[in-house]
Design an enzyme around this catalytic site. Structure first.
Site, PDB file in Angstrom:
ATOM      1  CD  GLU A  85     -10.477  36.331  57.167  1.00  0.00           C
ATOM      2  OE1 GLU A  85      -9.276  36.126  57.400  1.00  0.00           O
ATOM      3  OE2 GLU A  85     -10.913  36.622  56.040  1.00  0.00           O
ATOM      4  CD  GLU A 116     -34.584  34.018  58.129  1.00  0.00           C
ATOM      5  OE1 GLU A 116     -35.103  34.908  58.825  1.00  0.00           O
ATOM      6  OE2 GLU A 116     -33.801  34.252  57.196  1.00  0.00           O
TER       7      GLU A 116
END
Length: 300
Positions: A85, A116
């Site tokens: 963004e 992870e």
């Protein structure tokens, strides 16, 4: 190896939501809304650490460095979203704010098993970006214990980069590996262990602050206007005209004229309109003021 999650707030059961499967939709929605209202006050408690993190990021930008988010699952996706963004909102290159997610791009939509849990994937991802001491790394983990993030923060510290952690549990493990540790405790989730809910909302609020306030700090904003927005489609061209009108008080036709003369650079158009200069002179003023519109105008 057994992983002990019993001491994590994000994994505890919420006493207020024990009977979710028996509630009407209306009652459940009200209850969920009540839980969500706890998020912003929790973030407020971490404002001193958030402000310190913003200062680190601004310093990185001022030295030609980057803001790099890294996380796994929801935490990683939120970092990637915030990074993406920044490109249209602040007119920066996609390299200036980067989002890393454990398991790579495919992990945005499909869980990558085991990614992870790796202490080595984080450093590898940062090495591929050629991390330097001028960069700022934000490690994001709702649990506060994600190995991918810990490995990344340890590597970032080893090369002298600014290190920031963001966790949704107090006394988080990742906090030990960051110069600035942001910890937010929103209480147990509405749905036990679903950290995409309150924890995810808290993370989104904080990432909004980190990127937006840092961009303000390097001149991407004039008053409260997005003056580095890139007019890449019809809607954004119209928004650019509105911004020029709001910043200068000129008419729609004048704003359109200034933008045309400025090759759609909102900043340049504003300085031209406010100072009566041409495109080249306005650009010189902006360069001398390090891109800050207000300083460019006050130099008149």
């Amino acid at each position: 190896m057994k992983v002990d999650l019993s001491n994590l707030t994000t994994e505890r059961r919420n006493d207020a939501t024990m009977n979710l499967d028996e509630l009407s939709v209306e009652t459940a929605a009200q209850l969920m809304n009540q839980e969500d209202q706890k998020v912003a006050p929790s973030v407020e408690k971490a404002l001193p650490q958030i402000a310190q993190a913003v200062k680190q990021i601004i310093q990185a930008f001022n030295h030609g460095g980057r803001l790099i988010y890294m996380g796994a699952g929801t935490s990683g996706r939120l970092g990637v979203l915030d990074a993406a963004e920044c490109v249209p909102t602040f007119g920066v290159s996609k390299e200036m704010v980067v989002g890393l997610i454990a398991g790579g791009a495919q992990a945005m939509t499909v869980a990558v098993e085991g990614a992870e849990d790796s202490l080595t994937l984080g450093p590898q991802d940062l090495q591929e970006l050629n991390l330097t001491e001028n960069d700022a790394v934000v490690g994001i983990a709702a649990s506060g214990r994600t190995p991918y993030v810990i490995g990344g923060l340890k590597y970032a510290a080893s090369v002298g980069a600014a290190t920031i952690s963001l966790a949704c549990n107090p006394n988080a493990a990742i906090s030990k590996y960051a110069k600035t540790a942001i910890e937010v405790d929103c209480g147990p989730e509405f749905l036990t262990g679903s950290t995409r809910l309150k924890s995810g909302t808290a993370q989104k609020l904080i990432l909004n602050m980190l990127s937006t306030l840092s961009m303000i700090g390097i001149g991407k904003v004039y008053n409260n206007l997005m003056v580095d927005v890139k007019a890449t489609n019809e809607k954004l061209v119209e928004r650019a005209k509105q911004i020029v009108m709001q910043a200068t008080g000129v008419s729609y036709a004048e704003a359109e004229h200034y933008l045309d003369e400025a090759n759609l650079s909102v900043k340049t158009a504003i300085v031209m309109a406010k100072t009566g200069t041409n495109k080249e002179q306005a650009e010189q003023r902006l360069a001398a003021a390090d891109g800050f519109v207000k300083k460019s105008i006050e130099g008149e």
